[in-house]
Design a protein around this motif. Structure first.
Motif, PDB file in Angstrom:
ATOM      1  N   LYS A 270       0.856  -1.193   0.000  1.00  0.00           N
ATOM      2  CA  LYS A 270       0.000   0.000   0.000  1.00  0.00           C
ATOM      3  C   LYS A 270       0.892   1.243   0.000  1.00  0.00           C
ATOM      4  CE  LYS A 270      -3.745  -2.398   0.444  1.00  0.00           C
ATOM      5  NZ  LYS A 270      -4.577  -2.647  -0.720  1.00  0.00           N
ATOM      6  N   ASN A 271       0.300   2.360  -0.407  1.00  0.00           N
ATOM      7  CA  ASN A 271       1.064   3.599  -0.416  1.00  0.00           C
ATOM      8  C   ASN A 271       0.967   4.275   0.936  1.00  0.00           C
ATOM      9  OD1 ASN A 271       1.797   3.368  -3.082  1.00  0.00           O
ATOM     10  ND2 ASN A 271      -0.142   4.288  -3.750  1.00  0.00           N
ATOM     11  N   ALA A 272       2.040   4.223   1.657  1.00  0.00           N
ATOM     12  CA  ALA A 272       2.109   4.937   2.931  1.00  0.00           C
ATOM     13  C   ALA A 272       3.570   5.298   3.121  1.00  0.00           C
ATOM     14  CB  ALA A 272       1.620   4.050   4.075  1.00  0.00           C
ATOM     15  N   PHE A 273       3.798   6.408   3.791  1.00  0.00           N
ATOM     16  CA  PHE A 273       5.147   6.932   3.951  1.00  0.00           C
ATOM     17  C   PHE A 273       5.709   6.452   5.296  1.00  0.00           C
ATOM     18  CE2 PHE A 273       7.979  10.297   5.328  1.00  0.00           C
ATOM     19  CZ  PHE A 273       8.787  10.445   4.212  1.00  0.00           C
ATOM     20  N   VAL A 274       6.899   5.818   5.268  1.00  0.00           N
ATOM     21  CA  VAL A 274       7.487   5.350   6.537  1.00  0.00           C
ATOM     22  C   VAL A 274       8.173   6.523   7.232  1.00  0.00           C
ATOM     23  CG1 VAL A 274       9.139   3.786   7.632  1.00  0.00           C
ATOM     24  CG2 VAL A 274       7.824   3.009   5.653  1.00  0.00           C
ATOM     25  N   GLU A 275       7.666   6.911   8.402  1.00  0.00           N
ATOM     26  CA  GLU A 275       8.230   8.049   9.145  1.00  0.00           C
ATOM     27  C   GLU A 275       9.415   7.634   9.995  1.00  0.00           C
ATOM     28  OE1 GLU A 275       7.850  11.156   9.181  1.00  0.00           O
ATOM     29  OE2 GLU A 275       5.854  11.660   8.454  1.00  0.00           O
ATOM     30  N   LYS A 276       9.277   6.528  10.747  1.00  0.00           N
ATOM     31  CA  LYS A 276      10.400   6.128  11.593  1.00  0.00           C
ATOM     32  C   LYS A 276      10.252   4.689  12.077  1.00  0.00           C
ATOM     33  CE  LYS A 276       9.845   9.313  14.806  1.00  0.00           C
ATOM     34  NZ  LYS A 276      11.146   9.827  14.801  1.00  0.00           N
ATOM     35  N   LYS A 277      11.422   4.095  12.365  1.00  0.00           N
ATOM     36  CA  LYS A 277      11.435   2.768  12.986  1.00  0.00           C
ATOM     37  C   LYS A 277      11.165   2.947  14.465  1.00  0.00           C
ATOM     38  CE  LYS A 277      14.583   0.740   9.662  1.00  0.00           C
ATOM     39  NZ  LYS A 277      14.357  -0.599   9.173  1.00  0.00           N
ATOM     40  N   LEU A 278      10.497   1.963  15.070  1.00  0.00           N
ATOM     41  CA  LEU A 278      10.066   2.142  16.460  1.00  0.00           C
ATOM     42  C   LEU A 278      10.836   1.270  17.457  1.00  0.00           C
ATOM     43  CD1 LEU A 278       6.222   2.413  15.813  1.00  0.00           C
ATOM     44  CD2 LEU A 278       7.820   4.274  16.321  1.00  0.00           C
ATOM     45  N   GLY A 279      11.732   0.421  16.966  1.00  0.00           N
ATOM     46  CA  GLY A 279      12.620  -0.304  17.885  1.00  0.00           C
ATOM     47  C   GLY A 279      11.994  -1.508  18.578  1.00  0.00           C
ATOM     48  N   PHE A 280      10.762  -1.888  18.225  1.00  0.00           N
ATOM     49  CA  PHE A 280      10.203  -3.113  18.802  1.00  0.00           C
ATOM     50  C   PHE A 280       9.602  -3.976  17.678  1.00  0.00           C
ATOM     51  CE2 PHE A 280       5.726  -1.914  18.534  1.00  0.00           C
ATOM     52  CZ  PHE A 280       5.716  -0.536  18.699  1.00  0.00           C
ATOM     53  N   GLY A 281       9.129  -5.180  18.049  1.00  0.00           N
ATOM     54  CA  GLY A 281       8.543  -6.082  17.048  1.00  0.00           C
ATOM     55  C   GLY A 281       9.565  -6.605  16.055  1.00  0.00           C
ATOM     56  N   LYS A 282      10.836  -6.720  16.509  1.00  0.00           N
ATOM     57  CA  LYS A 282      11.870  -7.150  15.556  1.00  0.00           C
ATOM     58  C   LYS A 282      11.738  -8.638  15.252  1.00  0.00           C
ATOM     59  CE  LYS A 282      15.125  -3.545  16.566  1.00  0.00           C
ATOM     60  NZ  LYS A 282      16.322  -3.084  17.182  1.00  0.00           N
ATOM     61  N   CYS A 283      11.834  -8.986  13.975  1.00  0.00           N
ATOM     62  CA  CYS A 283      11.768 -10.394  13.568  1.00  0.00           C
ATOM     63  C   CYS A 283      12.358 -10.516  12.165  1.00  0.00           C
ATOM     64  CB  CYS A 283      10.324 -10.894  13.586  1.00  0.00           C
ATOM     65  SG  CYS A 283       9.195  -9.935  12.573  1.00  0.00           S
ATOM     66  N   ARG A 284      12.508 -11.756  11.716  1.00  0.00           N
ATOM     67  CA  ARG A 284      13.041 -11.997  10.376  1.00  0.00           C
ATOM     68  C   ARG A 284      12.155 -12.969   9.632  1.00  0.00           C
ATOM     69  NH1 ARG A 284      18.872 -14.012   9.658  1.00  0.00           N
ATOM     70  NH2 ARG A 284      18.413 -15.139  11.580  1.00  0.00           N
ATOM     71  N   LEU A 285      11.948 -12.693   8.366  1.00  0.00           N
ATOM     72  CA  LEU A 285      11.294 -13.674   7.494  1.00  0.00           C
ATOM     73  C   LEU A 285      12.422 -14.486   6.906  1.00  0.00           C
ATOM     74  CD1 LEU A 285       8.744 -12.116   4.970  1.00  0.00           C
ATOM     75  CD2 LEU A 285       8.412 -14.146   6.352  1.00  0.00           C
ATOM     76  N   LEU A 286      12.344 -15.806   7.062  1.00  0.00           N
ATOM     77  CA  LEU A 286      13.411 -16.590   6.457  1.00  0.00           C
ATOM     78  C   LEU A 286      12.911 -17.911   5.902  1.00  0.00           C
ATOM     79  CD1 LEU A 286      14.032 -18.721   8.859  1.00  0.00           C
ATOM     80  CD2 LEU A 286      15.619 -17.012   9.645  1.00  0.00           C
ATOM     81  N   ILE A 287      13.779 -18.532   5.121  1.00  0.00           N
ATOM     82  CA  ILE A 287      13.451 -19.847   4.559  1.00  0.00           C
ATOM     83  C   ILE A 287      13.733 -20.880   5.642  1.00  0.00           C
ATOM     84  CG2 ILE A 287      14.002 -21.542   2.751  1.00  0.00           C
ATOM     85  CD1 ILE A 287      12.901 -19.023   1.485  1.00  0.00           C
ATOM     86  N   GLY A 288      12.726 -21.715   5.936  1.00  0.00           N
ATOM     87  CA  GLY A 288      12.905 -22.808   6.882  1.00  0.00           C
ATOM     88  C   GLY A 288      12.914 -24.122   6.118  1.00  0.00           C
ATOM     89  N   ILE A 289      13.854 -24.986   6.469  1.00  0.00           N
ATOM     90  CA  ILE A 289      13.963 -26.269   5.735  1.00  0.00           C
ATOM     91  C   ILE A 289      13.960 -27.427   6.742  1.00  0.00           C
ATOM     92  CG2 ILE A 289      15.267 -25.132   3.890  1.00  0.00           C
ATOM     93  CD1 ILE A 289      17.800 -26.514   4.940  1.00  0.00           C
ATOM     94  N   PRO A 290      13.555 -28.628   6.308  1.00  0.00           N
ATOM     95  CA  PRO A 290      13.585 -29.775   7.222  1.00  0.00           C
ATOM     96  C   PRO A 290      14.984 -29.971   7.807  1.00  0.00           C
ATOM     97  CG  PRO A 290      12.356 -30.319   5.238  1.00  0.00           C
ATOM     98  CD  PRO A 290      12.972 -28.974   5.002  1.00  0.00           C
ATOM     99  N   GLU A 291      15.017 -30.377   9.071  1.00  0.00           N
ATOM    100  CA  GLU A 291      16.295 -30.519   9.801  1.00  0.00           C
ATOM    101  C   GLU A 291      17.317 -31.376   9.068  1.00  0.00           C
ATOM    102  OE1 GLU A 291      14.912 -30.012  14.458  1.00  0.00           O
ATOM    103  OE2 GLU A 291      15.001 -32.016  13.573  1.00  0.00           O
TER     104      GLU A 291
END
Ligand code: PRT
Ligand code: ZN
Length: 288
Positions: free
Chosen positions: A82-103
């Motif tokens: 969506k069109n929205a302007f990012v004003e600032k990072k807020l320093g919480f809710g940190k996470c990563r999207l990553l590829i997970g594979i079978p062990e």
């Protein structure tokens, strides 16, 4: 409500970002009453209405101007396009999207994703990642419990949010390539009404002050006169320490603002140099 002139902020109603969003607003001095049962709550001491909604709807509300600003995970923002302007990072809710594979599998290169099936709730972000890496894979879009897809035979791998990694482990998966880093950000509608700009600027100034303060602590200690210079050298931080005479003519008090993470690194050196009565206090606000 639409014309009361208040700044309208959309935050997540009930989820991982809710408590931290409310805590941040309260740390900014905003008096926001118990919010659990309401859809809209007005701050008692600021021209601000807080709208409680599902996080997935926040980018659209801000794009359409239903809300002027929103607190939202970058993962949701970028997925929704969506069109929205990012004003600032807020320093919480940190996470990563990553590829997970079978062990029991290995992925040596991103190219090995070619022709594989990858289950995710983030088809847009994953699609861009695959395109950037010139990989052709089949994206299986599912809306929840992505991590069970490999064991059900629906997909070879997954692309999902990970913070501790416990969910992956529970499902006999492990981390592979990182796709996207995310934290909560403040977004703003592109056409903010002019009258609301001062309200937003004041709020952003307060958020900066709270975020600066969260990164620092106030350090106080008593120091024998002969050790003042040595102690001043040990202390890292914002500006030079404050040195104050004490009733005991042989001692001074030394006060300083230090980065939060440095205290345990310097504590032993401070004691060895003669510091005593060491206090470390949180700071509520800090205007640089
Ligand atoms: O109901 P609503 O739609 O509003 O909420 P939601 O269920 O879609 O979102 P919610 O509350 O789960 O998460 C809100 C935001 O928090 C996300 O969009 C991210 O920006 C951020 N965030 C931070 C996370 C996590 N950490 C996280 N660990 N969002 C989800 N997870 C999930 C992940 O999907 C996986 O199932 O937690 C699991 C993995 O966690 P670990 O610790 O086991 O690795
Ligand atoms: Zn959601």
């Amino acid at each position: 409500m639409k014309f009361n002139g208040n700044l309208k902020l959309a935050i997540q109603k009930n989820g991982r970002l809710t408590e931290k969003s409310i805590n941040l607003l309260r740390a900014c001095g905003l008096d926001i009453e118990n919010y659990s049962e309401r859809l809209v709550v007005s701050a008692r001491n600021y021209k601000l209405d807080v709208l409680f909604v599902r996080d997935d709807d926040i980018p659209e509300y801000v794009q359409d101007g239903v809300a002027d600003i929103g607190f939202i995970g970058e993962n949701v923002l970028f997925e929704k396009k969506k069109n929205a302007f990012v004003e600032k990072k807020l320093g919480f809710g940190k996470c990563r999207l990553l590829i997970g594979i079978p062990e029991d599998k290995e992925l040596a290169s991103v190219k090995e994703l070619n022709n594989k099936k990858i289950a995710t709730s983030y088809p847009n972000i994953l699609g861009e990642f695959l395109e950037t890496n010139s990989v052709q894979a089949q994206i299986i879009q599912i809306s929840g419990s992505v991590e069970i897809a490999p064991s059900l035979g629906m997909a070879d791998y997954i692309c999902d949010i990970v913070s501790t990694g416990n969910t992956l482990k529970l499902n006999k998966l492990k981390k592979s390539f990182s796709v996207f880093e995310s934290e909560a950000v403040m977004i703003r509608t592109e056409n903010l009404e002019v009258e609301k700009k001062p309200l937003l600027e004041e709020l952003m100034g307060r958020i900066d002050s709270v975020m600066n303060a969260r990164k620092s602590n106030y350090l106080m200690m008593n120091v024998p006169n002969a050790a003042v210079e040595r102690i001043s050298e040990i202390i890292p931080g914002v500006g030079s320490p404050t040195i104050l005479p004490l009733a005991d003519k042989n001692m001074h008090a030394v006060h300083a603002v230090i980065p939060e993470e440095t205290f345990w690194q310097i504590k032993t050196d401070l004691v060895a140099a003669g510091a005593s009565g060491i206090l470390l206090l949180p700071i509520n606000n800090m205007i640089l």
